[in-house]
Design a protein around this motif. Structure first.
Motif, PDB file in Angstrom:
ATOM      1  N   LEU A 428       0.837  -1.195   0.000  1.00 30.75           N
ATOM      2  CA  LEU A 428       0.000   0.000   0.000  1.00 30.75           C
ATOM      3  C   LEU A 428       0.874   1.248   0.000  1.00 30.75           C
ATOM      4  O   LEU A 428       2.025   1.207   0.447  1.00 30.75           O
ATOM      5  CB  LEU A 428      -0.893  -0.003   1.246  1.00 30.75           C
ATOM      6  N   GLU A 430       2.787   4.386   1.209  1.00 28.06           N
ATOM      7  CA  GLU A 430       3.328   4.580   2.551  1.00 28.06           C
ATOM      8  C   GLU A 430       2.540   5.611   3.351  1.00 28.06           C
ATOM      9  O   GLU A 430       2.221   5.399   4.524  1.00 28.06           O
ATOM     10  CB  GLU A 430       4.798   4.996   2.468  1.00 28.06           C
ATOM     11  N   THR A 433      -0.726   4.205   4.520  1.00 28.93           N
ATOM     12  CA  THR A 433      -0.545   3.277   5.646  1.00 28.93           C
ATOM     13  C   THR A 433      -0.392   4.035   6.952  1.00 28.93           C
ATOM     14  O   THR A 433      -0.967   3.656   7.985  1.00 28.93           O
ATOM     15  CB  THR A 433       0.684   2.395   5.402  1.00 28.93           C
ATOM     16  N   LEU A 437      -3.133   3.845   9.972  1.00 31.32           N
ATOM     17  CA  LEU A 437      -2.711   3.390  11.299  1.00 31.32           C
ATOM     18  C   LEU A 437      -3.037   4.425  12.365  1.00 31.32           C
ATOM     19  O   LEU A 437      -3.424   4.090  13.487  1.00 31.32           O
ATOM     20  CB  LEU A 437      -1.212   3.095  11.306  1.00 31.32           C
ATOM     21  N   HIS A 480      -8.530   2.439  11.781  1.00 30.93           N
ATOM     22  CA  HIS A 480      -7.955   2.347  10.426  1.00 30.93           C
ATOM     23  C   HIS A 480      -8.887   2.913   9.364  1.00 30.93           C
ATOM     24  O   HIS A 480      -9.026   2.342   8.275  1.00 30.93           O
ATOM     25  CB  HIS A 480      -7.608   0.892  10.085  1.00 30.93           C
ATOM     26  N   ILE A 501      -7.778  -1.046   0.968  1.00 29.42           N
ATOM     27  CA  ILE A 501      -7.118  -0.897   2.272  1.00 29.42           C
ATOM     28  C   ILE A 501      -7.974  -1.497   3.378  1.00 29.42           C
ATOM     29  O   ILE A 501      -7.482  -2.256   4.228  1.00 29.42           O
ATOM     30  CB  ILE A 501      -6.837   0.595   2.552  1.00 29.42           C
ATOM     31  N   PHE A 505      -6.744  -4.787   5.640  1.00 31.27           N
ATOM     32  CA  PHE A 505      -6.526  -4.736   7.090  1.00 31.27           C
ATOM     33  C   PHE A 505      -7.433  -5.723   7.808  1.00 31.27           C
ATOM     34  O   PHE A 505      -7.007  -6.433   8.738  1.00 31.27           O
ATOM     35  CB  PHE A 505      -6.746  -3.315   7.614  1.00 31.27           C
TER      36      PHE A 505
END
Length: 534
Positions: A428, A430, A433, A437, A480, A501, A505
């Motif tokens: 994914l 950067e 991500t 997160l 997320h 995404i 996850f």
């Protein structure tokens, strides 16, 4: 038989407690104002004349309730050494509201085309609604606080807030401290001397008050002499005036605006319930047996009253009740504090005091609070669970990066969107991500730490349950969230990269949960700890 004398309303030690509790509340109000006005460019008039009166009124109501609870306990037991529970604005969540909710929301409203006045009004309504959401949650959970502490491991509860404390309350205020190095380092060092090293002072005044006085004198003295940090200017004093915190229904318009921030607001409320339970136990250990449910109900009511009257920061009982008892404070100090903050908020002199407290002087005490909460997270957790506490810190680091990288002054919105949508190499993007997160980082931290604690204790099926909960929550954006602003959604409404995404996850959590469930089927045997480096 002689009748017992009624306990005195005021004793000399109440003056010490009054100064300590007032400084705590003023410092938090000062940081809220400094963050909103200084960092986000929020209109000062809205902060001081609309947000602060209701916020201060919540402090008044809560302290009056705790004062009456102390007097009732003293009359019932016949003791004259009962100390009231101290109540004030909660530092972590109040600062979190300013830095993570109100400030970013104001910026987002402006980016969506609102003018400054309209954006400020919408942000104020969001703040009121946020307090009503958190206060309602606390009201409901006040009847089930003990159940929560039995279900969620202490490492998860303390680790999640400890990470936010270290990264957001420690690092961000430290940067503000060092922007005026002479003032900031002097104030921060003096605070560490009196609060951590327990050093002696040549004068008999509270150490925090002395640090504030020294730092403020340095700031204005150096600034007027032309030796201060760049950008020094005397504050433009707001005119004093009576601003009554009338109850209103403005929070109703703000309720829909709270949806993107529920992943922050709900943990904020939950942590206050857990904190209230711990505070009650602390007071009980010091000899004052307050009913836990009453303590929690009082803080819930004061938070709801503040939100109804225009406040934006929630109240909480402070953990330092035994410290105030050692000062000699009894029940008068909470009464004095409530009246000073509450009436001062209405008359405007609290806002006047706050305006003259420099950010370089306020930030060090917030940084200290962050460090203290972080240390408590480790000290109050079993040693074998310490790694779960450390694990819970990591999502907070991601959110710190989101705060900085999402600043339009650093990265233009168009460039941010490009970096979010496209990455280099495999995997994914950067930036996506990092953002994902960071969104919902407090709940993520609690789930991660809870799962790891269950693994450490050999309860693999419980760990799998926590992971499956994480999988479900990330599909709806509670953790997320694929929206850069952290909003929640229905998983089947997602398109493109966001859909990829979210399902990636969720699948990751589900696969790990399945692996742990299979491992739990092994025959019971002696548990071995893997050697270092294995």
């Amino acid at each position: 038989m002689t009748e017992r004398a009624a306990p005195r309303w005021f004793v000399p030690g109440d003056l010490n407690g009054f100064f300590g509790l007032v400084v705590d509340n003023l410092s938090i109000l000062g940081f809220i104002a400094a963050a909103l006005v200084g960092i986000f460019g929020f209109p000062a008039e809205v902060v001081f004349t609309r947000m602060f009166p209701g916020t201060a009124f919540g402090v008044l109501v809560g302290n009056l309730i705790y004062t009456l609870m102390a007097r009732r306990l003293a009359l019932r037991t016949g003791r004259d050494d009962v100390t009231a529970m101290p109540l004030g604005l909660d530092a972590p969540t109040s600062i979190g509201m300013a830095l993570l909710v109100l400030g970013p929301a104001f910026t987002r409203f402006q980016a969506e085309g609102m003018d400054t006045e309209a954006a400020a009004l919408a942000t104020w309504q969001l703040g009121m609604a946020a307090l009503m959401v958190m206060g309602t949650l606390k009201l409901v959970l006040s009847f089930a606080g003990d159940l929560i502490t039995r279900i969620v491991p202490r490492a998860a509860l303390l680790g999640s807030i400890g990470g936010a404390a270290l990264v957001l309350l420690g690092f961000l205020p430290l940067i503000e401290t060092l922007r005026s190095p002479v003032v900031g380092l002097a104030t921060f060092g003096l605070l560490l001397y009196v609060l951590v090293a327990r050093g002696r002072l040549p004068v008999r005044i509270p150490g925090v008050l002395l640090a504030f006085l020294v730092g403020t004198a340095l700031y204005y003295g150096l600034g007027i002499a032309g030796l201060g940090a760049p950008g020094f200017a005397l504050p433009r004093a707001m005119p004093l005036g009576l601003t009554l915190p009338w109850p209103g229904l403005g929070f109703i318009d703000g309720l829909p605006l709270t949806v993107p921030y529920l992943s922050l607001l709900l943990p904020f409320g939950l942590l206050m319930v857990v904190g209230g339970i711990n505070v009650s136990e602390s007071a009980r250990a010091a000899g004052d047996d307050y009913r836990t449910r009453d303590v929690l109900l009082a803080e819930a009511v004061s938070t709801l009253v503040a939100g109804l009257c225009g406040g934006v920061a929630q109240t909480t009982p402070y953990i330092g009740q035994p410290a105030y008892k050692h000062m000699g404070a009894r029940m008068g100090y909470t009464l004095l504090t409530g009246l000073f903050i509450g009436i001062g908020g209405m008359l405007g002199f609290v806002s006047g005091l706050v305006q003259w407290l420099p950010l370089a002087v306020l930030a060090p005490i917030i940084a200290y609070v962050g460090l203290d909460i972080t240390v408590q997270a480790f000290q109050s957790t079993r040693r074998e669970h310490a790694i779960a506490v450390a694990l819970a810190f990591l999502p907070s680091v991601a959110y710190l990066l989101v705060i900085k990288l999402g600043n339009p002054a650093w990265i233009e919105p168009a460039r941010f969107a490009e970096l979010y949508a496209h990455g280099e190499g495999s995997g994914l993007p950067e930036l996506a991500t990092i953002v994902v997160l960071g969104n919902g980082f407090i709940i993520t931290a609690m789930l991660w730490a809870s799962a790891l604690v269950a693994m450490i204790e050999g309860r693999l099926r419980l760990a799998a349950g926590w992971l499956l909960a994480a999988a479900a929550l990330c599909l709806f954006g509670v953790i997320h969230s694929v929206h850069p602003q952290g909003g929640i959604y229905l998983p089947w409404a997602l398109q493109g990269l966001g859909r990829v995404i979210a399902w990636q996850f969720a699948a990751g959590y589900a696969v790990l949960a399945g692996m742990l469930a299979l491992l739990s089927l092994q025959a019971a045997g002696p548990r071995e700890r893997a050697p270092p480096g294995a």
